[in-house]
Design a protein around this motif. Structure first.
Motif, PDB file in Angstrom:
ATOM      1  N   LEU A   1       0.814  -1.210   0.000  1.00 48.85           N
ATOM      2  CA  LEU A   1       0.000   0.000   0.000  1.00 48.85           C
ATOM      3  C   LEU A   1       0.848   1.260   0.000  1.00 48.85           C
ATOM      4  O   LEU A   1       0.408   2.304  -0.493  1.00 48.85           O
ATOM      5  CB  LEU A   1      -0.930   0.001   1.213  1.00 48.85           C
ATOM      6  N   ALA A   2       2.058   1.178   0.539  1.00 48.51           N
ATOM      7  CA  ALA A   2       2.944   2.347   0.548  1.00 48.51           C
ATOM      8  C   ALA A   2       3.276   2.814  -0.866  1.00 48.51           C
ATOM      9  O   ALA A   2       3.598   3.987  -1.079  1.00 48.51           O
ATOM     10  CB  ALA A   2       4.222   2.031   1.317  1.00 48.51           C
ATOM     11  N   MET A   3       3.177   1.909  -1.837  1.00 45.99           N
ATOM     12  CA  MET A   3       3.442   2.260  -3.231  1.00 45.99           C
ATOM     13  C   MET A   3       2.210   2.843  -3.923  1.00 45.99           C
ATOM     14  O   MET A   3       2.253   3.168  -5.099  1.00 45.99           O
ATOM     15  CB  MET A   3       3.926   1.013  -3.990  1.00 45.99           C
ATOM     16  N   GLU A   4       1.120   2.925  -3.179  1.00 44.26           N
ATOM     17  CA  GLU A   4      -0.147   3.480  -3.682  1.00 44.26           C
ATOM     18  C   GLU A   4      -0.612   2.791  -4.973  1.00 44.26           C
ATOM     19  O   GLU A   4      -0.878   3.434  -5.982  1.00 44.26           O
ATOM     20  CB  GLU A   4      -0.027   4.990  -3.888  1.00 44.26           C
ATOM     21  N   PRO A   5      -0.735   1.457  -4.940  1.00 44.01           N
ATOM     22  CA  PRO A   5      -1.209   0.753  -6.136  1.00 44.01           C
ATOM     23  C   PRO A   5      -2.690   1.030  -6.376  1.00 44.01           C
ATOM     24  O   PRO A   5      -3.430   1.376  -5.457  1.00 44.01           O
ATOM     25  CB  PRO A   5      -0.987  -0.718  -5.776  1.00 44.01           C
ATOM     26  N   GLU A   6      -3.090   0.879  -7.621  1.00 43.09           N
ATOM     27  CA  GLU A   6      -4.500   1.029  -7.974  1.00 43.09           C
ATOM     28  C   GLU A   6      -5.238  -0.304  -7.872  1.00 43.09           C
ATOM     29  O   GLU A   6      -6.453  -0.344  -7.709  1.00 43.09           O
ATOM     30  CB  GLU A   6      -4.607   1.577  -9.393  1.00 43.09           C
TER      31      GLU A   6
ATOM     32  N   LEU B   1     -10.221  -1.860   2.157  1.00 43.17           N
ATOM     33  CA  LEU B   1      -9.420  -1.407   1.022  1.00 43.17           C
ATOM     34  C   LEU B   1     -10.228  -1.350  -0.269  1.00 43.17           C
ATOM     35  O   LEU B   1      -9.974  -0.515  -1.139  1.00 43.17           O
ATOM     36  CB  LEU B   1      -8.210  -2.334   0.825  1.00 43.17           C
ATOM     37  N   SER B   2     -11.214  -2.237  -0.394  1.00 46.68           N
ATOM     38  CA  SER B   2     -11.988  -2.296  -1.638  1.00 46.68           C
ATOM     39  C   SER B   2     -12.849  -1.049  -1.848  1.00 46.68           C
ATOM     40  O   SER B   2     -13.397  -0.869  -2.933  1.00 46.68           O
ATOM     41  CB  SER B   2     -12.869  -3.544  -1.661  1.00 46.68           C
ATOM     42  N   GLU B   3     -12.953  -0.210  -0.840  1.00 46.64           N
ATOM     43  CA  GLU B   3     -13.698   1.030  -1.023  1.00 46.64           C
ATOM     44  C   GLU B   3     -12.996   1.974  -1.988  1.00 46.64           C
ATOM     45  O   GLU B   3     -13.643   2.820  -2.607  1.00 46.64           O
ATOM     46  CB  GLU B   3     -13.908   1.716   0.336  1.00 46.64           C
ATOM     47  N   ASP B   4     -11.673   1.822  -2.134  1.00 47.43           N
ATOM     48  CA  ASP B   4     -10.981   2.719  -3.058  1.00 47.43           C
ATOM     49  C   ASP B   4      -9.918   2.015  -3.905  1.00 47.43           C
ATOM     50  O   ASP B   4      -9.055   2.673  -4.486  1.00 47.43           O
ATOM     51  CB  ASP B   4     -10.360   3.907  -2.311  1.00 47.43           C
ATOM     52  N   MET B   5      -9.967   0.694  -3.988  1.00 49.42           N
ATOM     53  CA  MET B   5      -9.083   0.012  -4.929  1.00 49.42           C
ATOM     54  C   MET B   5      -9.714  -1.303  -5.379  1.00 49.42           C
ATOM     55  O   MET B   5     -10.644  -1.818  -4.753  1.00 49.42           O
ATOM     56  CB  MET B   5      -7.684  -0.225  -4.337  1.00 49.42           C
ATOM     57  N   THR B   6      -9.210  -1.801  -6.482  1.00 52.20           N
ATOM     58  CA  THR B   6      -9.665  -3.074  -7.044  1.00 52.20           C
ATOM     59  C   THR B   6      -8.810  -4.194  -6.471  1.00 52.20           C
ATOM     60  O   THR B   6      -7.585  -4.085  -6.430  1.00 52.20           O
ATOM     61  CB  THR B   6      -9.542  -3.042  -8.580  1.00 52.20           C
ATOM     62  N   ILE B   7      -9.450  -5.276  -6.020  1.00 45.13           N
ATOM     63  CA  ILE B   7      -8.719  -6.378  -5.407  1.00 45.13           C
ATOM     64  C   ILE B   7      -9.094  -7.684  -6.097  1.00 45.13           C
ATOM     65  O   ILE B   7     -10.269  -7.944  -6.364  1.00 45.13           O
ATOM     66  CB  ILE B   7      -9.020  -6.470  -3.891  1.00 45.13           C
TER      67      ILE B   7
END
Length: 255
Positions: A161-166, A192-198
């Motif tokens: 997450l520190a790398m700010e992945p999408e 996390l799924s509120e603002d990224m695709t998993i």
């Protein structure tokens, strides 16, 4: 936000055809679970989504993996940049053993020659998003391997997450963890799924139902390459499967 899809993906290891004609679309800000018996190509497939597959000697691929309208395997695409945008969390926690908790979180920036003006703030944000900040905030200088297995896995999530992945790929992230740690990881995934695709590979049918909104069922039969038998909403795949093989698998009749 990123838009990710696989189009007619075929995978080989040497002469062995291991995945055939995989077509999947991963909705933004949703969790997609990949389920199926061992050996059907789920982990292999997830590695094609950020070009980690090509690091394996003898690996081959045909088809497209499209990220924001561009095939990540195009000649002009930098694989390192792809892996920064599409992060990966592995089955077994793999923190860097000689680094502290803080150094682990920041290690990706160092390895990719990225800089930050607020390292402490980035560390706190990543650890909070990985739901581990309150447990480690007073021991950031301790070795990462001093953490429990579940804490190490959440540290690895924070490192990504520190790398700010999408997009975040997770290959059976809870398979080596106790029920309490598994629950915390699942809560983290939902947050996390509120603002990224998993995209998560899991053998745990209950976990797939708890965390995902869509599910793809992979199967390899009679020596044939793995294929997607069924793909739809998690509720539909588990409660009203179209294919009899899906019904048999999700109800524990094989696998």
């Amino acid at each position: 936000m990123a838009n990710l899809s696989a189009e007619n993906v075929n995978v080989w290891f040497g002469q062995r055809h291991v995945l055939k004609d995989v077509n999947l679309v991963f909705p933004k800000n949703e969790v997609t679970a990949l389920i199926g018996p061992s050996g059907c190509g789920k982990s292999t497939f997830i590695r094609t989504l950020n070009r980690m597959h090509e690091l394996i000697p003898g690996a081959g691929l045909a088809g497209k993996v499209v990220l924001d309208g561009r095939d990540i395997y195009d000649a002009g695409v930098d694989p390192v940049e792809v892996r920064l945008r599409v992060g990966m969390v592995f089955q077994k926690p793999n923190p860097f053993p000689t680094m502290s908790i803080k150094e682990n979180v920041l290690s990706g920036l160092k390895l990719s020659n990225r800089k930050t003006s607020d390292a402490d703030g980035l560390v706190e944000t990543a650890l909070r998003r990985a739901s581990i900040w309150n447990e480690v905030k007073d021991r950031l200088g301790d070795p990462a391997i001093s953490l429990s297995g579940g804490q190490q896995q959440r540290l690895c999530i924070a490192r990504s997450l520190a790398m700010e992945p999408e997009i975040l790929l997770m290959d059976e992230p809870c398979s080596a963890l106790d029920p309490g740690s598994t629950r915390r990881i699942e809560e983290t995934i939902l947050e996390l799924s509120e603002d990224m695709t998993i995209v998560i590979v899991t053998h745990n049918m209950q976990q797939a139902q708890r965390v995902s909104s869509r599910t793809a069922f992979f199967l390899a039969e009679d020596g044939n390459p793995g294929q997607v038998v069924e793909f739809g909403s998690t509720e539909q795949v588990f409660n009203q499967p179209i294919d009899l093989r899906t019904n048999d698998y999700v109800n524990g009749h094989f696998g």
